[in-house]
Design a protein around this motif. Structure first.
Motif, PDB file in Angstrom:
ATOM      1  N   UNK A 186       0.856  -1.181   0.000  1.00  0.00           N
ATOM      2  CA  UNK A 186       0.000   0.000   0.000  1.00  0.00           C
ATOM      3  C   UNK A 186       0.895   1.234   0.000  1.00  0.00           C
ATOM      4  N   UNK A 187       0.683   2.101  -0.987  1.00  0.00           N
ATOM      5  CA  UNK A 187       1.369   3.383  -1.077  1.00  0.00           C
ATOM      6  C   UNK A 187       0.354   4.495  -0.825  1.00  0.00           C
ATOM      7  N   UNK A 188       0.775   5.553  -0.128  1.00  0.00           N
ATOM      8  CA  UNK A 188      -0.134   6.618   0.275  1.00  0.00           C
ATOM      9  C   UNK A 188       0.288   7.938  -0.360  1.00  0.00           C
ATOM     10  N   UNK A 189      -0.683   8.609  -0.994  1.00  0.00           N
ATOM     11  CA  UNK A 189      -0.414   9.858  -1.718  1.00  0.00           C
ATOM     12  C   UNK A 189      -1.377  10.939  -1.230  1.00  0.00           C
ATOM     13  N   UNK A 190      -0.890  11.780  -0.327  1.00  0.00           N
ATOM     14  CA  UNK A 190      -1.707  12.861   0.219  1.00  0.00           C
ATOM     15  C   UNK A 190      -1.420  14.144  -0.558  1.00  0.00           C
TER      16      UNK A 190
ATOM     17  N   UNK B 289      -6.888  12.101  -3.587  1.00  0.00           N
ATOM     18  CA  UNK B 289      -7.631  12.439  -4.798  1.00  0.00           C
ATOM     19  C   UNK B 289      -7.537  11.269  -5.766  1.00  0.00           C
ATOM     20  N   UNK B 290      -8.359  11.295  -6.796  1.00  0.00           N
ATOM     21  CA  UNK B 290      -8.322  10.248  -7.805  1.00  0.00           C
ATOM     22  C   UNK B 290      -7.147  10.472  -8.750  1.00  0.00           C
ATOM     23  N   UNK B 291      -6.504   9.407  -9.230  1.00  0.00           N
ATOM     24  CA  UNK B 291      -5.420   9.566 -10.207  1.00  0.00           C
ATOM     25  C   UNK B 291      -5.926  10.171 -11.508  1.00  0.00           C
ATOM     26  N   UNK B 292      -5.019  10.815 -12.238  1.00  0.00           N
ATOM     27  CA  UNK B 292      -5.416  11.441 -13.494  1.00  0.00           C
ATOM     28  C   UNK B 292      -5.469  10.399 -14.622  1.00  0.00           C
ATOM     29  N   UNK B 293      -5.977  10.761 -15.794  1.00  0.00           N
ATOM     30  CA  UNK B 293      -6.095   9.794 -16.893  1.00  0.00           C
ATOM     31  C   UNK B 293      -4.773   9.141 -17.280  1.00  0.00           C
ATOM     32  N   UNK B 294      -3.679   9.893 -17.197  1.00  0.00           N
ATOM     33  CA  UNK B 294      -2.383   9.314 -17.520  1.00  0.00           C
ATOM     34  C   UNK B 294      -2.009   8.163 -16.608  1.00  0.00           C
ATOM     35  N   UNK B 295      -2.418   8.243 -15.352  1.00  0.00           N
ATOM     36  CA  UNK B 295      -2.152   7.163 -14.401  1.00  0.00           C
ATOM     37  C   UNK B 295      -2.909   5.898 -14.803  1.00  0.00           C
ATOM     38  N   UNK B 296      -4.146   6.084 -15.247  1.00  0.00           N
ATOM     39  CA  UNK B 296      -4.944   4.923 -15.678  1.00  0.00           C
ATOM     40  C   UNK B 296      -4.327   4.272 -16.911  1.00  0.00           C
TER      41      UNK B 296
ATOM     42  N   UNK C 100      -7.359   3.470  -4.639  1.00  0.00           N
ATOM     43  CA  UNK C 100      -8.321   3.599  -3.550  1.00  0.00           C
ATOM     44  C   UNK C 100      -8.343   5.033  -3.042  1.00  0.00           C
ATOM     45  N   UNK C 101      -9.515   5.487  -2.620  1.00  0.00           N
ATOM     46  CA  UNK C 101      -9.680   6.821  -2.060  1.00  0.00           C
ATOM     47  C   UNK C 101     -10.317   6.707  -0.676  1.00  0.00           C
ATOM     48  N   UNK C 102     -10.510   7.860  -0.043  1.00  0.00           N
ATOM     49  CA  UNK C 102     -11.169   7.889   1.261  1.00  0.00           C
ATOM     50  C   UNK C 102     -12.561   7.248   1.185  1.00  0.00           C
ATOM     51  N   UNK C 103     -13.249   7.441   0.058  1.00  0.00           N
ATOM     52  CA  UNK C 103     -14.584   6.864  -0.090  1.00  0.00           C
ATOM     53  C   UNK C 103     -14.546   5.341  -0.031  1.00  0.00           C
ATOM     54  N   UNK C 104     -13.494   4.750  -0.574  1.00  0.00           N
ATOM     55  CA  UNK C 104     -13.360   3.295  -0.474  1.00  0.00           C
ATOM     56  C   UNK C 104     -13.161   2.861   0.979  1.00  0.00           C
ATOM     57  N   UNK C 105     -12.365   3.610   1.727  1.00  0.00           N
ATOM     58  CA  UNK C 105     -12.166   3.274   3.138  1.00  0.00           C
ATOM     59  C   UNK C 105     -13.473   3.371   3.911  1.00  0.00           C
ATOM     60  N   UNK C 106     -14.258   4.394   3.612  1.00  0.00           N
ATOM     61  CA  UNK C 106     -15.562   4.552   4.269  1.00  0.00           C
ATOM     62  C   UNK C 106     -16.453   3.352   3.975  1.00  0.00           C
TER      63      UNK C 106
END
Length: 232
Positions: free
Chosen positions: A138-142, A174-181, A198-204
């Protein structure tokens, strides 16, 4: 105030009011830290209102009131996410290795959860068999202004050595940009590495699942299958 029914109290991550708990309280929203400090001290919760409902109310407000986005709060964001993931997944996963480095010290991964579910027919057993997911990264990007883009995906994929397996997740503010996908798809085509976003919404949602008595790893499996379906 009503007494807590057996097994209905806060998870173990709230059982002592430590530095991490304070960070978690901030992440979940203003006021929740005081709420848990009082409720744990009294051994009670509001009548007719389980602790998780109050917890999730505060999570929903935390986009504005929670952990600040940006590099200065990276450690707080990481600590909070690790505590939530531990509550959700340990066990059946084992306690995570936090910021483990390679022998030379040139690479540092954020958190790695050992998956020792050999010969089991649950989600983690399937992922171990299918993706060799022995050590789940798991990598975290704030991030605030910076995008989660292709460079972050390339870096995460580079951490997946053969003994670790081919499954990682990026948990972002935040969600990754299109280039990340696009990069994620290209990496899967070349190496079969699967990187979940994954985002905060997934954790919720996974906290909701845990409270309902469901397996929160079902969401992880859903995300893997969704990625397979959209891959091109």
């Amino acid at each position: 105030m009503a007494e807590m029914p057996p097994g209905s109290g806060p998870p173990r991550i709230f059982m002592s009011y430590t530095h991490v708990d304070r960070g978690l309280a901030t992440f979940l929203g203003n006021g929740i830290g005081q709420y848990f400090e009082v409720q744990i001290g009294l051994g009670a919760v509001e009548a007719g209102r389980p602790w998780v409902e109050r917890l999730l109310d505060d999570i929903r407000r935390s986009d504005v009131e929670g952990v600040p986005v940006g590099g200065s709060a990276w450690r707080e964001f990481e600590d909070v996410c690790v505590e939530i993931l531990k509550f959700l997944f340990v066990p059946p996963l084992s306690e995570p290795k936090i910021q483990p480095r390679t022998y030379s010290g040139t690479e540092r991964r954020d958190a790695v959860f050992p998956n020792r579910n050999h010969r089991r027919h649950d989600n983690w057993g399937i992922l171990l068999s299918e993706l060799g997911a022995r050590l789940i990264l798991f990598e975290f990007k704030n991030y605030d202004r910076t995008e989660i883009g292709k460079d972050e995906i390339i870096q995460t994929s580079s951490y997946l050595t053969q003994p670790m397996g081919r499954l990682a997740a990026i948990v972002g503010s935040k969600k990754p940009n299109p280039g990340a996908h696009t990069e994620r798809n290209q990496i899967f085509s070349s190496s079969k590495n699967v990187i979940l976003f994954l985002t905060k919404e997934h954790l919720v949602e996974m906290l909701y699942m845990k409270e309902r008595g469901e397996d929160p790893s079902d969401l992880i499996m859903d995300e893997v299958e969704l990625f397979y379906l959209q891959h091109e």
